[in-house]
Every structure is written in C-alpha cells, then in structure tokens.
Write an enzyme that holds these catalytic residues in place. Structure first.
Site, PDB file in Angstrom:
ATOM      1  N   VAL A  12      36.857  41.405  36.250  1.00 17.97           N
ATOM      2  CA  VAL A  12      36.098  42.040  37.320  1.00 17.97           C
ATOM      3  C   VAL A  12      36.350  43.553  37.359  1.00 17.97           C
ATOM      4  O   VAL A  12      35.422  44.349  37.428  1.00 17.97           O
ATOM      5  CB  VAL A  12      36.446  41.395  38.684  1.00 17.97           C
ATOM      6  CG1 VAL A  12      35.960  42.240  39.845  1.00 17.97           C
ATOM      7  CG2 VAL A  12      35.825  40.008  38.750  1.00 17.97           C
ATOM      8  N   LEU A 160      29.631  38.667  39.917  1.00 19.75           N
ATOM      9  CA  LEU A 160      29.292  38.643  38.484  1.00 19.75           C
ATOM     10  C   LEU A 160      29.766  37.348  37.837  1.00 19.75           C
ATOM     11  O   LEU A 160      30.701  36.705  38.320  1.00 19.75           O
ATOM     12  CB  LEU A 160      29.893  39.849  37.760  1.00 19.75           C
ATOM     13  CG  LEU A 160      31.416  40.011  37.700  1.00 19.75           C
ATOM     14  CD1 LEU A 160      32.057  39.116  36.659  1.00 19.75           C
ATOM     15  CD2 LEU A 160      31.758  41.451  37.394  1.00 19.75           C
ATOM     16  N   CYS A 270      37.207  30.900  38.656  1.00 17.75           N
ATOM     17  CA  CYS A 270      36.766  31.035  40.056  1.00 17.75           C
ATOM     18  C   CYS A 270      36.568  29.712  40.784  1.00 17.75           C
ATOM     19  O   CYS A 270      37.231  29.463  41.786  1.00 17.75           O
ATOM     20  CB  CYS A 270      35.483  31.857  40.111  1.00 17.75           C
ATOM     21  SG  CYS A 270      35.762  33.575  39.665  1.00 17.75           S
ATOM     22  N   LYS A 273      39.732  27.472  41.718  1.00 19.62           N
ATOM     23  CA  LYS A 273      40.672  28.070  42.690  1.00 19.62           C
ATOM     24  C   LYS A 273      39.972  28.382  44.018  1.00 19.62           C
ATOM     25  O   LYS A 273      40.575  28.272  45.071  1.00 19.62           O
ATOM     26  CB  LYS A 273      41.354  29.308  42.093  1.00 19.62           C
ATOM     27  CG  LYS A 273      40.604  30.591  42.212  1.00 19.62           C
ATOM     28  CD  LYS A 273      41.458  31.778  41.793  1.00 19.62           C
ATOM     29  CE  LYS A 273      40.617  33.040  41.645  1.00 19.62           C
ATOM     30  NZ  LYS A 273      39.916  33.463  42.856  1.00 19.62           N
TER      31      LYS A 273
HETATM   32  P1  NAD Z   1      42.170  39.125  35.792  1.00 16.26           P
HETATM   33  O1  NAD Z   1      43.374  38.303  35.814  1.00 16.26           O
HETATM   34  O2  NAD Z   1      41.275  39.120  34.599  1.00 16.26           O
HETATM   35  O3  NAD Z   1      42.547  40.655  36.076  1.00 16.26           O
HETATM   36  C1  NAD Z   1      43.464  41.068  37.036  1.00 16.26           C
HETATM   37  C2  NAD Z   1      44.124  42.348  36.528  1.00 16.26           C
HETATM   38  O4  NAD Z   1      44.911  42.909  37.575  1.00 16.26           O
HETATM   39  C3  NAD Z   1      45.069  42.127  35.341  1.00 16.26           C
HETATM   40  O5  NAD Z   1      44.693  42.989  34.279  1.00 16.26           O
HETATM   41  C4  NAD Z   1      46.446  42.500  35.905  1.00 16.26           C
HETATM   42  O6  NAD Z   1      47.298  43.084  34.945  1.00 16.26           O
HETATM   43  C5  NAD Z   1      46.058  43.494  36.988  1.00 16.26           C
HETATM   44  N1  NAD Z   1      47.083  43.709  38.016  1.00 16.26           N
HETATM   45  C6  NAD Z   1      47.857  42.798  38.659  1.00 16.26           C
HETATM   46  N2  NAD Z   1      48.689  43.399  39.524  1.00 16.26           N
HETATM   47  C7  NAD Z   1      48.431  44.729  39.453  1.00 16.26           C
HETATM   48  C8  NAD Z   1      48.955  45.874  40.083  1.00 16.26           C
HETATM   49  N3  NAD Z   1      49.917  45.770  41.016  1.00 16.26           N
HETATM   50  N4  NAD Z   1      48.466  47.077  39.755  1.00 16.26           N
HETATM   51  C9  NAD Z   1      47.497  47.199  38.829  1.00 16.26           C
HETATM   52  N5  NAD Z   1      46.949  46.147  38.181  1.00 16.26           N
HETATM   53  C10 NAD Z   1      47.405  44.933  38.496  1.00 16.26           C
HETATM   54  O7  NAD Z   1      41.334  38.690  37.095  1.00 16.26           O
HETATM   55  P2  NAD Z   1      39.742  38.684  37.287  1.00 16.26           P
HETATM   56  O8  NAD Z   1      39.133  37.499  36.628  1.00 16.26           O
HETATM   57  O9  NAD Z   1      39.202  40.045  36.981  1.00 16.26           O
HETATM   58  O10 NAD Z   1      39.649  38.412  38.857  1.00 16.26           O
HETATM   59  C11 NAD Z   1      40.016  39.398  39.801  1.00 16.26           C
HETATM   60  C12 NAD Z   1      39.515  38.955  41.169  1.00 16.26           C
HETATM   61  O11 NAD Z   1      38.083  38.905  41.171  1.00 16.26           O
HETATM   62  C13 NAD Z   1      39.975  37.551  41.587  1.00 16.26           C
HETATM   63  O12 NAD Z   1      40.188  37.527  42.967  1.00 16.26           O
HETATM   64  C14 NAD Z   1      38.775  36.681  41.234  1.00 16.26           C
HETATM   65  O13 NAD Z   1      38.695  35.517  42.028  1.00 16.26           O
HETATM   66  C15 NAD Z   1      37.628  37.605  41.556  1.00 16.26           C
HETATM   67  N6  NAD Z   1      36.399  37.309  40.814  1.00 16.26           N
HETATM   68  C16 NAD Z   1      36.464  36.968  39.499  1.00 16.26           C
HETATM   69  C17 NAD Z   1      35.282  36.729  38.795  1.00 16.26           C
HETATM   70  C18 NAD Z   1      35.339  36.321  37.336  1.00 16.26           C
HETATM   71  O14 NAD Z   1      34.313  35.851  36.818  1.00 16.26           O
HETATM   72  N7  NAD Z   1      36.462  36.493  36.637  1.00 16.26           N
HETATM   73  C19 NAD Z   1      34.051  36.863  39.426  1.00 16.26           C
HETATM   74  C20 NAD Z   1      34.017  37.249  40.764  1.00 16.26           C
HETATM   75  C21 NAD Z   1      35.203  37.480  41.455  1.00 16.26           C
END
Ligand code: NAD
Length: 446
Positions: A12, A160, A270, A273
C-alpha cells in the site's frame, strides 16, 4: 500540491507514495527496513506489482519521489504524513496496532509545526482517536512549545487490490476522507487534487465512519465470495452448474457479477485478517456479527474441502500416500507475489500431511511460498516452468488462475502426467474440452 511522508513502503505505502507523486505531490517514502529502502534507491522494486516500476521510475526522475529510512527528516519536510504500515492479526483476532503506534509516536517526536497525520492502514474504529492520543502524549513530553501548533488526524482507508494496485489507486471508485475539521479536509483535497478534478466520488465523513467503511466493505466482499462457494458446494450435490448460476445471478443489477467466482476460499493479506478483526470489534461492542463469524468458519472449511476433493478424486482415504501432485499457482490470486494467508499454504500442508509430494510452480510467488512452507520443504520441489512441474506428477491441481495456466497444451499435459486427473480449483477450463482430451476432470461447483 502537498509535501508528503508515507511511512511504510509495502504494497500500500509504495503504491500510494508513487501514485501521490504522480499526482504532482512531493513524496518521501520511509521504511525502517533498510534493505527495502536500499533496493528502492538502487532502482529496484521489492514487490511484484504490474506497472509499479514505471510510476516509481518516472517520479524519481521528476524529483517528486524519494526514499529514506530517516523518519525525523522526512516528517520535518512534510505537511502530511501517511501511516501505511501493517496491521496484522493479534492472537485474539484483533488488529495489532503496534506498528501504527510506533509510527504515530515517532512522527510526534519529529514534528516541527502543524501536520496532518493520515491513517491509510486498515484499522479498527476508534484508532484515529488512539493515534491522536499517542501523538499528544509524545508532544507533551517534548516541552518545547511545539504542541501549540496542533495537528489533525485523518482516516483515508485504501481500497486498492494487489495485482491492479496502480490502476486502482489512479482510478478509484471513491476516495473516503474521515476528518474532524475543514483545515484537514482542505489539505486532503490538495493531496488528491488530480482525482478531485477528475470528479472521482469523494466521500467525506467523520473518522469513525471512514474506519468502518473499510472493514464493512472488505467483510462484505469476503461474505460474497463465501456465499458463492457454499452455493458451489451445494451445486455439486444437486447436479447444478455454479458458473451458470453465478452468471445469471450477476446479471441482476442488485447483485452484480463481481466476486461470484467459486474457488478454494479467499486469502491474501486483507480479507482473512479484516474479517477476523471485524468479528472481534463486534464481540467487543456486544454486537454478534453472525454473518461474518459464519463466513470465517465457512472459508476455513472450503480449504479443507479442496484437500478432500483431491483425495477423493484420486481414490479416497489414503490415496494421497506416495502420490505426486503438480500445483500450478501459489499466490492467493494472479499478478502478485503475496502469499499471506494464500489458500495454497493450507491446502499444500494438508496434502503433504496425507502423504503427497508436491511439484509447485508460480510465476512470482515461489520465493515467498518457500520460506512459508519451510517446515515441509522436503516434500516440495519448485519449478519456474509449468510443464517441468507436470513431468512425472500423478495429477494436476490448478490453484491460481495466472494467465499462462489458462491455456495449457492439454495433450502435452496428458503426456507428462502419470494419470490424467485434473483438479481445476478456479473453474478455468470447460469440462467438455478437458474430458475430450481424456482427463478425469474435477472443478468447483459443477
Ligand atoms: P506490508 O507489510 O506490505 O508493508 C508494511 C511496511 O511497513 C513494511 O515495509 C514495513 O517494513 C513497514 N514498517 C513497519 N513498521 C514501520 C515503522 N515503524 N516505520 C516505517 N516503516 C515501517 O503491508 P501492506 O500490505 O502494504 O498493508 C499496509 C496496510 O494497508 C494494512 O493495514 C493493510 O490491511 C492495508 N491494506 C492493504 C491492502 C493490500 O492489498 N495489501 C489493501 C488495502 C489496505
């Protein structure tokens, strides 16, 4: 135009950061994973997401997009800070907010004036208020007068889909902004000005409503998938064809044809969870969300059902012992390398526990799959080419409908398999075509 920090450079955060830069904003993507940031600085993309590399590259060249591990510097330069870190499930099913809290506190320790802190991560209702408390708590420890500049928290959930994330971010069905005042709302309009000018539906709510919209949407989609899976299971018993059922249902404008494709159960980072978290929110609030609770257990059963389908198709109890299965597709859906909660994990573990050996293939997810299946590594071989995976296997299981698995050379497949049995868990093929080539064919719900 705004200057933005995006904290968290995952599926994201990276897509949001790159696309927000494409909208004309100045964006610094920050992650505490140093190797991720090094890869990005060196021009690499740490995830598989079609089209993302082009958007990232052109915005680096334009000078609007940069990468850093230094949150403090990024925050000082920014008006708006997006929180886009993971919110994985805790042991009790609730969303674990420790990464969100860590970022909120880190931001507060670095602010040098008024900032808008935007929650893009999927978080339970009430998190916006918690973020505000965490920030106030850190500001109160600073004693440098900066608390006087104030801050606002905004909820801007992301919709997305992995695999089409860039297109989805650039052309969303709607942008949801949950905010408490006009100052924050107007800054968010600057951030999304390109979409606003394109007349993308822009839904303004309070923070709690925005947080609820995201969970209610994801849970509804999970229910829809699970509903058609259950109808598919019934179709198998009564001699109906779920694909015709779904097609006819989908023509009804009140129902719509999307998310009516039966399969091995929903997965990904998603739906599993978010349904768990939603059910937990309901329980905590004293409101039993019985449809969502039932969806979660039905989805678990669907994965188990696929294991039984394969075992029964090969001769019933004990038939998997000593059999080798070619599994085409591992990711939870095509066009992503994301293996989080992929049905393939549970199904492969189940097949192996009943004595099967696996020859698996996936265009993007082998690296992600192999460490997640480390405990049964001895029973799995991975192949880049689908025909190599098929060679010498007893039967074929089509797990994920990547394009290259949609048009297999069935004569060649048959010549490579020991016994021509085809389990099509995504209903990609037509029974007549496959049986016409001499296969025994099993699909879902027909
Ligand atoms: P992800 O695990 O791919 O990315 C999270 C990132 O955050 C990682 O790169 C991690 O290193 C970084 N991070 C963690 N702690 C940190 C800190 N203190 N400082 C800086 N960076 C830090 O997760 P994602 O799939 O991108 O999902 C992120 C959020 O978006 C979640 O809540 C998810 O539910 C939501 N979401 C995801 C999607 C999807 O399709 N993946 C779609 C919509 C919403």
């Amino acid at each position: 135009m705004a200057t933005i920090t995006v904290a968290g450079t995952g599926y994201v955060g990276l897509v949001s950061g790159a696309c927000l830069a494409d909208f004309g904003n100045i964006v610094i993507c920050v992650d505490n994973n140093e190797s991720k940031i090094e890869t990005l600085k060196a021009g690499g993309i740490p995830i598989y997401e079609p089209g993302l590399d082009d958007v990232v590259r052109r915005n680096i060249v334009s000078g609007r997009l940069s990468f850093s591990t230094d949150m403090a510097q990024a925050v000082k330069k920014s008006d708006v800070i997006f929180i886009a870190v993971g919110t994985p499930p805790a042991d009790d099913g609730s969303a674990d907010l420790k990464y969100v809290e860590a970022v909120a506190r880190e931001v507060a320790r670095s602010v040098n004036g008024y900032k808008v802190i935007v929650d893009k991560s999927t978080v339970p209702v009430g998190t916006g208020k918690k973020v505000a408390l965490w920030i106030s708590d850190e500001l109160s420890k600073r004693n440098d007068g900066l608390a006087a500049f104030g801050f606002d928290v905004v909820s801007n959930p992301e919709f997305l889909r992995e695999g089409s994330a860039v297109q989805d971010f650039m052309h969303p069905d709607r942008v949801v902004i949950g905010a408490e005042n006009e100052k924050a709302r107007s800054l968010m309009k600057d951030v999304y000005r390109s979409l606003y000018l394109n007349e993308t539906p822009y839904i303004e709510t309070n923070i709690e409503t925005a947080e609820m919209i995201k969970y209610a949407s994801n849970a509804f989609l999970a229910v829809k998938i699970t509903y058609i899976n259950e109808i598919a299971n019934l179709c198998e018993k009564v001699g109906a064809d779920v694909q015709d059922v779904a097609k006819a249902m989908g023509r009804d404008g009140r129902i719509g044809g999307k998310f009516l494709h039966p399969g091995p159960g929903y997965g990904g980072s998603c739906f599993p969870k978010d349904t768990q978290a939603m059910a937990r929110i309901g329980r905590d609030a004293g409101e039993n969300l019985s449809i969502i609770e039932a969806t979660i257990s039905a989805n678990d059963r669907q994965k188990e059902r696929m294991i039984s389908k394969i075992e029964n198709g090969l001769g019933g109890n004990g038939s998997l012992k000593g059999k080798t299965l070619a599994i085409l597709g591992l990711a939870f859906k095509p066009n992503t390398d994301d293996m989080r909660e992929a049905p393939a994990l549970t199904i492969i573990e189940g097949l192996v526990s009943r004595g099967a050996q696996i020859r698996a293939c996936d265009p993007a997810a082998i690296k992600e799959a192999s460490w997640r299946l480390e405990s049964i590594a001895k029973s799995i071989e991975y192949f880049d080419d689908e025909y190599d995976a098929l060679r010498g296997s007893d039967a074929l299981v089509l797990m994920t409908e990547w394009n290259q698995y949609r048009n297999l050379d069935l004569s060649r497949v048959k010549s490579l398999l020991k016994i021509p049995v085809f389990f099509d868990l995504r209903n990609v093929y037509k029974r007549d075509d496959v049986e016409g080539k001499g296969f025994v064919y099993f699909a879902v719900g027909k």
